[in-house]
Design an enzyme around this catalytic site. Structure first.
Site, PDB file in Angstrom:
ATOM      1  N   GLU A 157       0.933  -1.189  -0.051  1.00 38.46           N
ATOM      2  CA  GLU A 157       0.082   0.088  -0.066  1.00 38.46           C
ATOM      3  C   GLU A 157       0.868   1.253   0.135  1.00 38.46           C
ATOM      4  OE1 GLU A 157      -0.552  -2.603   1.829  1.00 38.46           O
ATOM      5  OE2 GLU A 157      -2.576  -3.225   1.749  1.00 38.46           O
ATOM      6  N   PHE A 165     -11.016  -7.662  13.989  1.00 40.00           N
ATOM      7  CA  PHE A 165      -9.947  -7.982  13.216  1.00 40.00           C
ATOM      8  C   PHE A 165      -9.758  -6.903  11.937  1.00 40.00           C
ATOM      9  CE2 PHE A 165      -8.702 -10.224   9.117  1.00 40.00           C
ATOM     10  CZ  PHE A 165      -7.563 -10.589   9.686  1.00 40.00           C
ATOM     11  N   GLN A 166      -8.488  -6.676  11.931  1.00 43.08           N
ATOM     12  CA  GLN A 166      -7.695  -5.593  10.851  1.00 43.08           C
ATOM     13  C   GLN A 166      -8.599  -4.071  11.120  1.00 43.08           C
ATOM     14  OE1 GLN A 166      -7.845  -7.544   6.884  1.00 43.08           O
ATOM     15  NE2 GLN A 166      -5.689  -7.980   7.394  1.00 43.08           N
ATOM     16  N   LYS A 197     -17.054  -1.113   5.885  1.00 44.88           N
ATOM     17  CA  LYS A 197     -17.695  -2.413   4.966  1.00 44.88           C
ATOM     18  C   LYS A 197     -19.079  -2.161   4.669  1.00 44.88           C
ATOM     19  CE  LYS A 197     -16.640  -7.029   3.375  1.00 44.88           C
ATOM     20  NZ  LYS A 197     -15.918  -8.241   3.840  1.00 44.88           N
ATOM     21  N   MET A 209      24.641   8.185   1.830  1.00 48.28           N
ATOM     22  CA  MET A 209      24.467   9.502   2.352  1.00 48.28           C
ATOM     23  C   MET A 209      24.676   9.596   3.756  1.00 48.28           C
ATOM     24  SD  MET A 209      24.155  12.789   1.517  1.00 48.28           S
ATOM     25  CE  MET A 209      22.979  13.348   0.366  1.00 48.28           C
TER      26      MET A 209
END
Lengths: 560, 170
Positions: free
Chosen positions: A48, A110-111, A160, A466
């Site tokens: 993502e 969940f999630q 959802k 760097m």
């Protein structure tokens, strides 16, 4: 029509053609709706964060708002870095994330995670969409907020069950954002003041930032009419072509000596769409000590007066303001000033590669020569990014896509995906580091999946270069935890494993041929460029220093 | 320096979080904060006492204005009224004490809102300075509990904190 279909319909009505995302449990209804909707092309990313950066690359290089999808919890949280990146660099983005059903919100489902809470400080605005009937209005508002005023990311979190609810409303709705009123037209009195101040200037500089990317034409007219030297920041590159005779380079930490000296000597600074970042100003007490007038043009009033006091603040859209200014701009008497600037340029040329080894400078120049700068560039973060910024003369507005404010390693590859999607017929080059690339390299699979012909150039020195440079210069060569070489993958073989072409270049003599072959190859290519670990980017002003502290070569070489 | 800032906001969930998070993130110091609904449905008003120099306050105003749900911000530099309310619970054991406390209460135009066997609750309204004076005056008798509302403010005269009527095209 359910909520998910409503979301896609509303996006199409906003003109969205491309979306970057990853499906998961809580946004499955949206993906299900997408299955039977050919109007929007979705790019399945491998992470993502990559989806967010791809949407950024798309937005930066095209000026159109980028759209990214993620599921709830880990999906949305993975995108936080890209949202923060877009916030820092003012990139218009709309992120739509799935959330657990409303009845489960707040139960540690969940999630589940509090995505609107987590993303509050890294978005311009965010929404938790609670009612299916609000979808058209909120999506309309999100696109207005993302793209207008100072652009930025807007996140919409959609439970959802809202995605599954039946929608019966209309798409013909008015936005309700009474508190959102960006000022686009600069005040005529302030514009007059700026013109008056310019007239008396003998050593003016024009500092151009990312906010001027859409003001290219007006800015060029203004610059050419006044004859002012132009300094483009990392995000302002390409506003004027890098080869324009009035462009004297980048300011700040890795800026040209000339640009930094010009700022130190300037009696007038006109800053357009830039925010005096600490990488530009260094030590504020010693920044631009001779300046009498600072004209600051920015669409975000909060940037004016935040770091430096502006004597002529102009709040407004850079394109609009510069068009006004260009119309009335005086021609300035700058012969003496230019004579000084040309002398500085002559005394302080950019460092040239020495010896026979393949160097980063050679690589950037070779690709520029072969394309004449007619390519879109993305970068990771680190030495290679600064080499690209200094030696790649950006010819296209919106043509240099890089993570400026946040400095997000791993940005380059996913961003290049968005750039190539926005410009399918253009050459896209991703200058990357071996460290940077390994933070998001799974997106090589995305290049292959969609046959996006991005040229991935890995400046491979086997180190976090760097950090190594800072440890070399400021930490007595105590090289703590920067060694990548013992366990770096064979990048060319890795590319082949992903199903794309992989090439290794070890010697300078191989470069020319490799450049031609890379650019001619119709698909994605990864080039593993073995560059010396000792390379360091100069000029450099150490953090917190001023132009007086500028280092133009390695102290150990200074004597030789 | 102490500034009193009034903020008119849309009455949405989390709007207070957005404002306090902004203060925390930018390192602005809140001395007090009071919030309540207004007579216009959907609009709430917040009063914030901020400590900072002029430059900080300018940033406070500008950063608040960037929040989409913020309708209007004003730093009360003009003539304005400022009030705070406090409830103070005091230990009131002896009869003598009660008489002395009554004297203080009258001097500060406070009033008793609860009187029990060993304690009383007083309500006082005024400037924050007056409230501090009142609490200080009661200290010797044993202040058990203090709840202050935080300062609230309003401009004197015609000037009104309201949404801009003309909406500029975005």
């Amino acid at each position: 029509m359910n909520g998910a279909e409503t979301i896609l319909e509303a996006l199409e009505r906003e003109g969205v053609k491309h979306i970057f995302g990853v499906p998961g449990g809580a946004n499955m209804p949206i993906y299900d709706a997408m299955y039977s909707r050919p109007g929007i092309k979705h790019f399945l990313m491998r992470h993502e964060q990559g989806a967010g950066h791809a949407a950024e690359g798309y937005a930066i290089s095209s000026g159109r708002t980028g759209v990214a999808f993620a599921t709830s919890g880990p999906g949305a949280l993975n995108m936080v870095t890209s949202l923060a990146d877009a916030m820092m660099d003012s990139v218009p983005l709309v992120a739509i994330t799935g959330q657990v059903p409303r009845s489960a919100v707040g139960t540690d489902a969940f999630q589940e995670s509090d995505v609107t809470g987590v993303t509050m400080p890294v978005t311009k605005h965010n929404y938790l969409l609670q009612d299916v009937e609000d979808i058209p209005r909120i999506i309309k508002e999100a696109f207005i907020i993302a793209a207008n005023g100072r652009p930025g990311p807007v996140l919409i979190d959609v439970p959802k069950d809202v995605q599954l609810d039946e929608f019966s409303g209309s798409f013909d709705v008015e936005p309700r954002i009474p508190g959102f009123k960006p000022t686009t037209k600069g005040h005529p009195r302030q514009i007059q003041k700026a013109l008056d101040a310019l007239t008396g200037a003998r050593k003016p500089v024009l500092l151009v930032g990312g906010g001027a990317q859409d003001a290219s034409e007006a800015l060029r007219r203004f610059a050419e009419k006044t004859g002012m030297p132009v300094i483009t920041t990392l995000k302002g590159m390409g506003v004027l072509p890098g080869t324009h005779p009035q462009v004297i380079g980048m300011p700040g930490m890795h800026g040209t000596v000339t640009a930094n000296l010009a700022i130190q000597q300037a009696d007038l600074i006109m800053a357009v769409g830039m925010r005096f970042d600490d990488r530009i100003t260094g030590n504020l007490q010693k920044f631009a000590p001779n300046v009498k007038t600072i004209i600051h043009v920015d669409i975000d009033p909060a940037e004016i007066g935040k770091v430096v006091e502006a004597s002529v603040p102009i709040v407004g859209d850079a394109g609009w303001v510069m068009a006004q200014l260009a119309r009335e701009a005086p021609q300035l008497q700058l012969e003496a000033w230019w004579e000084q600037i040309r002398a500085w340029q002559k005394e302080n040329p950019l460092p040239e590669p020495r010896g026979d080894e393949l160097t980063s400078i050679d690589v950037v120049r070779a690709f520029w020569q072969a394309t004449q700068g007619q390519a879109y560039v993305s970068t990771g973060v680190g030495q290679h990014q600064m080499f690209a910024a200094i030696y790649w003369k950006t010819m296209l507005p919106r043509g240099f896509v890089t993570s400026g404010g946040l400095g997000t390693m791993g940005y380059g590859l996913p961003a290049s995906i968005g750039v190539q999607v926005a410009h399918p017929d253009k050459t896209v080059i991703n200058f990357d580091g071996d460290g940077s690339l390994q933070m998001t390299l799974q997106e090589l699979a995305t290049l292959v999946k969609y046959n996006l012909p991005v040229k991935v150039l890995v400046f491979n020195n086997g180190y976090l270069g760097m950090v190594r440079q800072w440890q070399d210069l400021f930490n007595d060569k105590r090289y703590a935890e920067i060694q990548l070489y013992e366990s770096n993958p064979n990048f060319a073989l890795l590319a082949e494993a992903f199903g794309m072409r992989g090439v290794v270049i070890e010697k300078k003599e191989q470069l020319k041929k490799a450049v031609d072959e890379t650019l001619e190859h119709p698909g994605p290519v990864l080039v593993d460029l073995r560059i010396p670990k000792e390379e360091a980017v100069f000029p450099m002003i150490p953090a917190g220093g001023s132009a007086d502290d500028i280092i133009t070569q390695h102290p150990e070489e200074a004597g030789s | 320096m102490r500034h009193l800032v009034s903020v008119l906001v849309e009455d949405h969930p989390r709007v207070l979080t957005r404002i306090t998070a902004l203060f925390a993130r930018r390192g602005f110091n809140i001395e007090s904060l009071a919030v309540g609904k207004t007579h216009v449905s959907g609009l709430s008003r917040i009063s914030i006492v901020v400590l900072g120099d002029d430059r900080t306050i300018e940033q406070v105003e500008k950063q608040l204005n960037k929040l989409v749900e913020v309708i209007k911000v004003t730093d009360h530099r003009e003539p304005h009224v400022e009030r705070e309310m406090a409830l103070v619970k005091v230990h009131t054991e002896g009869v003598e004490d009660r008489l002395q406390i009554k004297e203080i209460v009258e001097a500060f135009r406070a009033r008793a809102v609860d009187v029990a066997r060993k304690s009383a609750v007083y309500e006082v309204t005024g400037s924050p300075g007056k409230i501090e004076g009142f609490i200080e005056g009661l200290e010797p008798y044993g202040v058990l509990e203090v709840m202050r509302s935080g300062a609230i403010a309003m401009s004197r005269g015609e000037s009104v904190l309201k949404p801009r009527m003309k909406k500029e095209a975005v």
